[in-house]
Write a protein that holds these residues in place. Sequence first.
Motif, PDB file in Angstrom:
ATOM      1  N   GLY A  48     -37.716  40.073   0.137  1.00 43.05           N
ATOM      2  CA  GLY A  48     -38.774  39.870  -0.862  1.00 43.05           C
ATOM      3  C   GLY A  48     -38.346  38.868  -1.922  1.00 43.05           C
ATOM      4  O   GLY A  48     -39.133  38.008  -2.342  1.00 43.05           O
ATOM      5  N   HIS A  49     -37.083  38.919  -2.311  1.00 40.90           N
ATOM      6  CA  HIS A  49     -36.579  37.950  -3.303  1.00 40.90           C
ATOM      7  C   HIS A  49     -36.601  36.533  -2.717  1.00 40.90           C
ATOM      8  O   HIS A  49     -36.984  35.575  -3.399  1.00 40.90           O
ATOM      9  N   TYR A  50     -36.223  36.436  -1.434  1.00 46.91           N
ATOM     10  CA  TYR A  50     -36.218  35.111  -0.795  1.00 46.91           C
ATOM     11  C   TYR A  50     -37.638  34.542  -0.741  1.00 46.91           C
ATOM     12  O   TYR A  50     -37.881  33.383  -1.091  1.00 46.91           O
ATOM     13  N   TYR A  77     -26.750  38.954  -4.183  1.00 44.81           N
ATOM     14  CA  TYR A  77     -27.736  38.085  -3.520  1.00 44.81           C
ATOM     15  C   TYR A  77     -28.557  37.325  -4.568  1.00 44.81           C
ATOM     16  O   TYR A  77     -28.750  36.106  -4.474  1.00 44.81           O
ATOM     17  N   LEU A  78     -29.022  38.054  -5.582  1.00 40.15           N
ATOM     18  CA  LEU A  78     -29.853  37.422  -6.615  1.00 40.15           C
ATOM     19  C   LEU A  78     -29.091  36.300  -7.323  1.00 40.15           C
ATOM     20  O   LEU A  78     -29.658  35.259  -7.645  1.00 40.15           O
ATOM     21  N   MET A  79     -27.801  36.494  -7.521  1.00 38.11           N
ATOM     22  CA  MET A  79     -26.994  35.494  -8.235  1.00 38.11           C
ATOM     23  C   MET A  79     -26.760  34.241  -7.388  1.00 38.11           C
ATOM     24  O   MET A  79     -26.289  33.223  -7.886  1.00 38.11           O
ATOM     25  N   ALA A 133     -24.353  25.815 -11.148  1.00 40.53           N
ATOM     26  CA  ALA A 133     -25.571  25.273 -10.509  1.00 40.53           C
ATOM     27  C   ALA A 133     -26.671  25.042 -11.548  1.00 40.53           C
ATOM     28  O   ALA A 133     -27.311  23.986 -11.573  1.00 40.53           O
ATOM     29  N   VAL A 134     -26.874  26.022 -12.443  1.00 40.50           N
ATOM     30  CA  VAL A 134     -27.981  25.862 -13.401  1.00 40.50           C
ATOM     31  C   VAL A 134     -27.636  24.806 -14.456  1.00 40.50           C
ATOM     32  O   VAL A 134     -28.497  24.020 -14.868  1.00 40.50           O
ATOM     33  N   GLU A 135     -26.341  24.729 -14.844  1.00 40.63           N
ATOM     34  CA  GLU A 135     -25.968  23.730 -15.853  1.00 40.63           C
ATOM     35  C   GLU A 135     -26.033  22.316 -15.289  1.00 40.63           C
ATOM     36  O   GLU A 135     -26.428  21.378 -15.981  1.00 40.63           O
ATOM     37  N   ASN A 178     -38.698  26.657 -17.183  1.00 49.51           N
ATOM     38  CA  ASN A 178     -37.765  27.401 -18.030  1.00 49.51           C
ATOM     39  C   ASN A 178     -37.469  28.755 -17.395  1.00 49.51           C
ATOM     40  O   ASN A 178     -38.317  29.654 -17.402  1.00 49.51           O
ATOM     41  N   PHE A 179     -36.295  28.917 -16.800  1.00 52.61           N
ATOM     42  CA  PHE A 179     -35.949  30.188 -16.158  1.00 52.61           C
ATOM     43  C   PHE A 179     -35.305  31.126 -17.165  1.00 52.61           C
ATOM     44  O   PHE A 179     -34.359  30.730 -17.867  1.00 52.61           O
ATOM     45  N   ALA A 180     -35.816  32.346 -17.226  1.00 55.21           N
ATOM     46  CA  ALA A 180     -35.171  33.398 -18.023  1.00 55.21           C
ATOM     47  C   ALA A 180     -34.194  34.092 -17.083  1.00 55.21           C
ATOM     48  O   ALA A 180     -34.604  34.789 -16.155  1.00 55.21           O
TER      49      ALA A 180
HETATM   50  C1  LIG Z   1     -31.857  35.387 -10.225  1.00 58.34           C
HETATM   51  C2  LIG Z   1     -33.012  34.633  -9.606  1.00 58.34           C
HETATM   52  C3  LIG Z   1     -33.939  35.316  -8.805  1.00 58.34           C
HETATM   53  C4  LIG Z   1     -34.983  34.612  -8.245  1.00 58.34           C
HETATM   54  N1  LIG Z   1     -35.917  35.283  -7.483  1.00 58.34           N
HETATM   55  C5  LIG Z   1     -37.043  34.663  -6.788  1.00 58.34           C
HETATM   56  C6  LIG Z   1     -38.312  34.770  -7.591  1.00 58.34           C
HETATM   57  C7  LIG Z   1     -38.794  36.193  -7.773  1.00 58.34           C
HETATM   58  C8  LIG Z   1     -37.958  36.934  -8.767  1.00 58.34           C
HETATM   59  C9  LIG Z   1     -36.672  37.475  -8.339  1.00 58.34           C
HETATM   60  C10 LIG Z   1     -35.876  36.726  -7.352  1.00 58.34           C
HETATM   61  N2  LIG Z   1     -35.062  33.262  -8.486  1.00 58.34           N
HETATM   62  N3  LIG Z   1     -35.969  32.335  -8.076  1.00 58.34           N
HETATM   63  C11 LIG Z   1     -35.619  31.163  -8.630  1.00 58.34           C
HETATM   64  C12 LIG Z   1     -34.482  31.316  -9.406  1.00 58.34           C
HETATM   65  C13 LIG Z   1     -33.821  30.294 -10.231  1.00 58.34           C
HETATM   66  C14 LIG Z   1     -33.184  30.655 -11.422  1.00 58.34           C
HETATM   67  C15 LIG Z   1     -32.593  29.686 -12.202  1.00 58.34           C
HETATM   68  C16 LIG Z   1     -32.645  28.369 -11.799  1.00 58.34           C
HETATM   69  F1  LIG Z   1     -32.074  27.406 -12.573  1.00 58.34           F
HETATM   70  C17 LIG Z   1     -33.268  28.001 -10.621  1.00 58.34           C
HETATM   71  C18 LIG Z   1     -33.872  28.963  -9.840  1.00 58.34           C
HETATM   72  C19 LIG Z   1     -34.136  32.657  -9.311  1.00 58.34           C
HETATM   73  N4  LIG Z   1     -33.109  33.318  -9.867  1.00 58.34           N
END
Ligand SMILES: Cc1cc(N2CCCCCC2)n2ncc(-c3ccc(F)cc3)c2n1
Length: 255
Positions: free
Chosen positions: A51-53, A93-95, A132-134, A149-151
């Motif tokens: 689902g995250h992918y 995985y999320l990281m 990667a983000v920096e 803008n990613f939180a």
């Molecule tokens: C932790 C996380 C989770 C994540 N999901 C995909 C979207 C649904 C929510 C949870 C999972 N996504 N999707 C894109 C990023 C990302 C973050 C920073 C960035 F600079 C570039 C891409 C991301 N980061």
Amino acid sequence: MFNKLWKGHKPLSTEYTKEEVLRHPIPEHVAIIMDGNGRWAKKRSLPRVAGHYEGMQVVRKITRFANELGIKVLTLYAFSTENWKRPKQEVDYLMKLPEQFLTTFLPELIEENVNVRVIGNRDQLPEHTRRAVEKAMEETKHNTGLILNFALNYGSRRELTYAMQEIAKQVTKGQLTPEEITEDVIASYLMTKDLKDPDLLIRTSGEIRLSNFMLWQLAYTEFWFTDVLWPDFTEQHLLQAVAEFQQRGRRFGGV
Ligand SMILES: Cc1cc(N2CCCCCC2)n2ncc(-c3ccc(F)cc3)c2n1
């Protein structure tokens, strides 16, 4: 926690066209709590990470469409300070997703003049994620198009706590008096200091809460909730949210 589902939102009853929406003012700053990824996977007997992918693919699609609509800032709640409590395998995985997203899509984002930014506490991120983000922030810092803008490892209460600590230090040093602590001064200590507050907040998957997201910044924001799960969110859903935003009369506390 009693999960009150948002029943007020009918399925996509009215189809909106991009042309119709573009005839009215577009919200400058749209924020999205991208919820429902785990549930999307569970409904398909897939692992949560599927689902995250899938949710990540939707990020690309919605970013491109937001840019087409002329939205100036798109803030996406990707990882909260509370998400560290999830199982290690899921957090690991999320990281990896920021890196995966940027490796795949950064060339396109640069092509589309997108300016990638991140709000949140980057110190606690794994080195590979932070790097990667920096890199993306550095490579797109001069772009003048959509601000994406990613939180990431973001928590509003932590943001407010840090701001208050910094302001208190200024007062202790005699560089600020209590009377000088205005709303603008407080806003200038937040991670969003260079951004206008969101005009529209979208939250998917039927959850009706803020989950420690931009608590100060959302004071006058229009909220749009939908039962749609983030991986199923489409351009048409974004059009519906913007169209309904355009139909509301915002008063900012006035009559
Ligand atoms: C932790 C996380 C989770 C994540 N999901 C995909 C979207 C649904 C929510 C949870 C999972 N996504 N999707 C894109 C990023 C990302 C973050 C920073 C960035 F600079 C570039 C891409 C991301 N980061």
